[in-house]
Each structure stands twice: as structure tokens, then as C-alpha cells.
Design an enzyme around this catalytic site. Structure first.
Site, PDB file in Angstrom:
ATOM      1  N   TYR A 138       0.876  -1.183   0.000  1.00 47.48           N
ATOM      2  CA  TYR A 138       0.000   0.000   0.000  1.00 47.48           C
ATOM      3  C   TYR A 138       0.904   1.220   0.000  1.00 47.48           C
ATOM      4  O   TYR A 138       1.806   1.339   0.833  1.00 47.48           O
ATOM      5  CB  TYR A 138      -0.905   0.012   1.243  1.00 47.48           C
TER       6      TYR A 138
ATOM      7  N   GLU B 260      -3.500   7.265  -4.065  1.00 52.43           N
ATOM      8  CA  GLU B 260      -3.384   5.938  -3.456  1.00 52.43           C
ATOM      9  C   GLU B 260      -3.004   4.917  -4.527  1.00 52.43           C
ATOM     10  O   GLU B 260      -3.668   4.838  -5.560  1.00 52.43           O
ATOM     11  CB  GLU B 260      -4.755   5.568  -2.874  1.00 52.43           C
TER      12      GLU B 260
END
Ligand code: GDP
Ligand code: MN
Length: 386
Positions: A108, A196
Site C-alpha cells: 500500500y 493511493e
């Protein structure tokens, strides 16, 4: 403003961040052609302004152009429901067909504006692939947070530190550092509020590739982001929110049944809290803003009344620049234009010309409960919605 995955990936690619080979498809035959051109296994990805597509059936790996075509047939024109959408889902009009990657590790990597450090904070985790909220719940120790000094930016040592903490192999420390620095450039240059990459993957060929990408741009900066403004996709937005924006009304659709009309964002939040405390739930956030005239107030009420789930309307106005008599006339105007849609209203009005405003409403013949305090408002709301 939100961008689609494929749009974000175009921006990342330009900034030197590796993305999978991919093509857009708006028809089933375009999907087949794309899969043929890429060759081998491909991933068919629904392009919607919502995450959680994997679990919702919006991401499918297939191994032939024919399979890509039939998957496209299922997805195109459908509504994808994920935990981030409402029960109606969002329409799928575009697919991204990409080469399927052979993934050995999912990371992530994100950046957001952080109020506490008054700047951008980089968020990274080895537990990629799942949502950051989920990681925070089950493995909070696996979340790395690094606030960035806006004057200095992302120095190479910061990238290296993050790559080491993510347990990257030695050979990938330098490329990962470059990706983090480039991502920060994209963030600042596009006036992002959130970026993201989840997952950022390491492939079996030891390449680092952005397998997914999400970019939210600050609405107040869109005026100087012409290229990004052109990427808007109104099909993904709530029609009422689009209409509200045209009238410069801050409106966000929510799940409850009490329509709220307020002037001022802070007062709007407080009013939503009162609604919740009364055991009901707000159907929307709505801030009319300061300099509203009769027409704008009437538009605000009409937008709220267009929402079929609204059972009662709670108005909480503090008259300042917006005079209460002007607001009252606006409500009456809306009621005249949409008589069939009118619902019981609970109105609290204070400040400039509140007496006149209340008089206009009491003489209007509408079903309006005038109240003095928020407590009274809560009681009335409870009575109506129960
Ligand atoms: P999201 O669910 O909306 O976040 O969509 P993603 O693009 O992140 O895809 C969800 C998951 O599908 C990823 O976390 C991966 O595990 C998997 N996935 C996506 N692309 C590929 C791919 O090319 N190859 C493989 N093996 N898995 C993939
Ligand atoms: Mn993802």
C-alpha cells in the site's frame, strides 16, 4: 474531484511511475481487441469512482480475448455495488483491459493532506491489497506514516527509509525511492487531496508496478487544473450533487431520511448531530452559503425534496447576510413550484429579520413547525419520523 483508475495511471506513467500495459474499452468488441493486442492473460477492470471493486466483482482475470469479451458484456451497462457505493451502485461505462501481472508482493502506498502535521503525509504498508482502514484494524503496526516538510519535499533518504521498512530487497530500494519521489511530484502538481496506489506490486521479474491507482483532486484547485477538469465523469456523480454545484450550494447526499437545510458548514454539522441524537438520520449535508437569495434558497429546498427518501425537512438558519425573510420567501417559492413534493418541515430561524421570516412561514399555509431551540427541533423531528 475524483479520477478514474485509467486516468490516474496515464498521469502516473507520464511522471515515470511504471503501470501495466493497458487499453480502454467502451464496447465488448473493443475489450476483445484490447485483450488480443495485449496477449495472454488480462485483467478486466470496471472503471468506477469507488473502491472495493475486487470484492464487488468489478475485477476479473481472464485468459483469452473471447473471455474478455464475455466478461465485458456482463460488466458494461451494469451497476457495480461495492462497500463504498450505495445499494444502487455506480454505472459501469468504461473498462480498463490490462496485462495480468505475476505478483509476488502487494504494497500500500498513499499520500494525503494531514491536518495535524499541516502538510502531506506518506502512508505505506507491507499489507497491501486490502483497504487501509482494514489494515489499521487488523495490523496497525504495519502502517508507516512519514510527514513531509513542504519546503524540503521528499528527499532520497525518506524514500530509502520507507523502502527499507517495507522490507524491499536491496536491488529495489533505489527504484522504490524514485517512485515515491515521483508520486509526491504528482500529488503536489495536481493539487491532490489524496493519492493511493493499492496495490503497488513487486512482480516475479522484480519490477515495481502500480497495479491500481486512485487520485482525488481538491475541488477548489480545479480552476487551475484544466487537464484534470476535462477528465470529469458526471455519470459517476449523484445528479443532485451536480445540480447543487451549479447553484454553488454545498450538498452531499447521505443515507438518512431527514433533509437538512442550513447556512454555514459548522452549523450544518451540528444540525446533523442533532438529527442523529433524535434517533433519526440526516438525508444530506447542505450548506446554502452566506450570500444566498430567494432563488438559491428555493433551489436548496427543491434539491432536498427531490430526494425520495426524505420524510421531514429540518431547517436551521442563522440570519446574517442571508436574511430570514428572504429565506422564508425562498421556501414558499419552492413549495409553490413543487406542491406535490412538499414534506413536513421543522424550522428554526434566528438573527436578522427572523420575526418577518417566521410570519411569512406561518401565513404560508404550509405544514411548518416553527421552533425556538435545537432541543425542540429534535423533539419535533422525532415525532414526525417515528
Ligand atoms: P480495488 O478492489 O477496487 O481496489 O481494485 P484493484 O485494482 O486494487 O484490484 C483488487 C485486487 O485484484 C488486487 O489487490 C490484486 O490482488 C488483484 N489484481 C489486480 N490486478 C491484478 C493482476 O494483474 N494480477 C493478479 N494476479 N492480481 C491482480
Ligand atoms: Mn485497489
Amino acid at each position: 474531484m475524483k479520477l478514474h483508475e485509467y486516468q490516474t495511471k496515464q498521469i502516473l506513467k507520464k511522471a515515470g511511475i511504471p503501470v501495466p500495459e493497458g487499453h480502454i474499452a467502451k464496447t465488448t468488441s473493443e475489450a476483445a481487441t484490447a485483450a488480443f493486442d495485449i496477449g495472454g492473460k488480462v485483467v478486466v477492470k470496471a472503471q468506477v469512482h469507488a473502491g472495493g471493486r475486487g470484492k464487488g466483482g468489478g475485477i476479473k482475470i481472464v485468459d483469452s480475448p473471447g473471455a474478455a469479451e464475455s466478461t465485458a458484456k456482463e460488466m458494461l451497462g451494469s451497476h457495480l455495488v461495492t462497500f463504498q457505493t450505495g445499494p444502487d451502485g455506480v454505472p459501469v461505462g468504461t473498462l480498463l483491459i490490462e496485462e495480468a501481472l505475476s505478483i509476488t508482493k502487494e504494497i500500500y502506498l498513499g499520500m494525503v493532506i494531514d491536518g495535524a502535521s499541516k502538510g502531506v503525509v506518506i502512508i505505506a504498508s507491507e499489507a497491501g491489497g486490502m483497504d487501509i482502514e482494514e489494515i489499521a484494524e487488523i495490523a496497525p503496526e504495519k502502517i508507516i506514516q512519514v510527514p513531509i516538510d513542504p519546503i524540503i519535499g521528499v528527499q532520497p533518504f525518506i524514500g530509502r527509509k520507507i523502502a527499507y521498512e517495507l522490507n524491499f530487497p536491496q536491488t529495489l530500494i533505489r527504484p522504490m525511492t524514485g517512485i515515491i519521489q515521483n508520486l509526491y511530484k504528482v500529488f503536489t502538481q495536481s493539487d491532490a487531496s489524496l493519492i493511493e496506489i493499492n496495490p503497488l506490486v513487486i512482480t516475479s521479474d522484480d519490477e515495481i508496478i502500480a497495479a491500481d491507482a486512485k487520485l482525488d483532486v481538491d475541488d477548489d484547485a480545479i480552476f487551475r487544473q484544466k487537464n484534470i477538469a476535462n477528465m470529469a465523469d458526471p455519470s459517476q456523480e449523484d445528479p443532485l450533487e451536480i445540480e447543487a454545484k451549479l447553484f454553488d450550494i454545498n450538498y452531499v447526499k447521505l443515507d438518512g431520511n431527514v433533509g437538512c437545510i442550513v447556512n454555514g458548514a459548522g452549523l450544518a454539522m451540528a444540525t446533523m448531530d442533532v438529527t442523529s441524537a433524535a434517533g433519526a438520520a440526516p438525508a444530506n449535508f447542505l450548506d446554502i452559503g452566506g450570500g444566498a437569495d430567494e432563488e438559491k434558497v428555493s433551489k436548496a429546498l427543491k434539491i432536498v425534496l427531490t430526494d425520495k427518501s426524505v420524510k421531514a425537512v429540518l431547517v436551521n438558519l442563522f440570519g446574517g447576510i442571508l436574511r430570514c425573510d428572504v429565506a422564508a420567501r425562498g421556501f414558499v417559492l419552492a413549495a409553490q413550484e413543487m406542491p406535490e413534493a412538499i414534506r413536513p418541515m421543522v424550522v428554526r430561524m434566528l438573527g436578522t429579520n427572523s420575526e418577518e421570516g417566521r410570519e411569512i412561514l406561518s401565513k404560508s399555509g404550509l405544514s411548518i413547525n416553527l421552533v425556538e431551540t435545537l432541543d425542540e427541533a429534535a423533539d419535533k423531528i422525532q415525532e414526525i419520523t417515528r
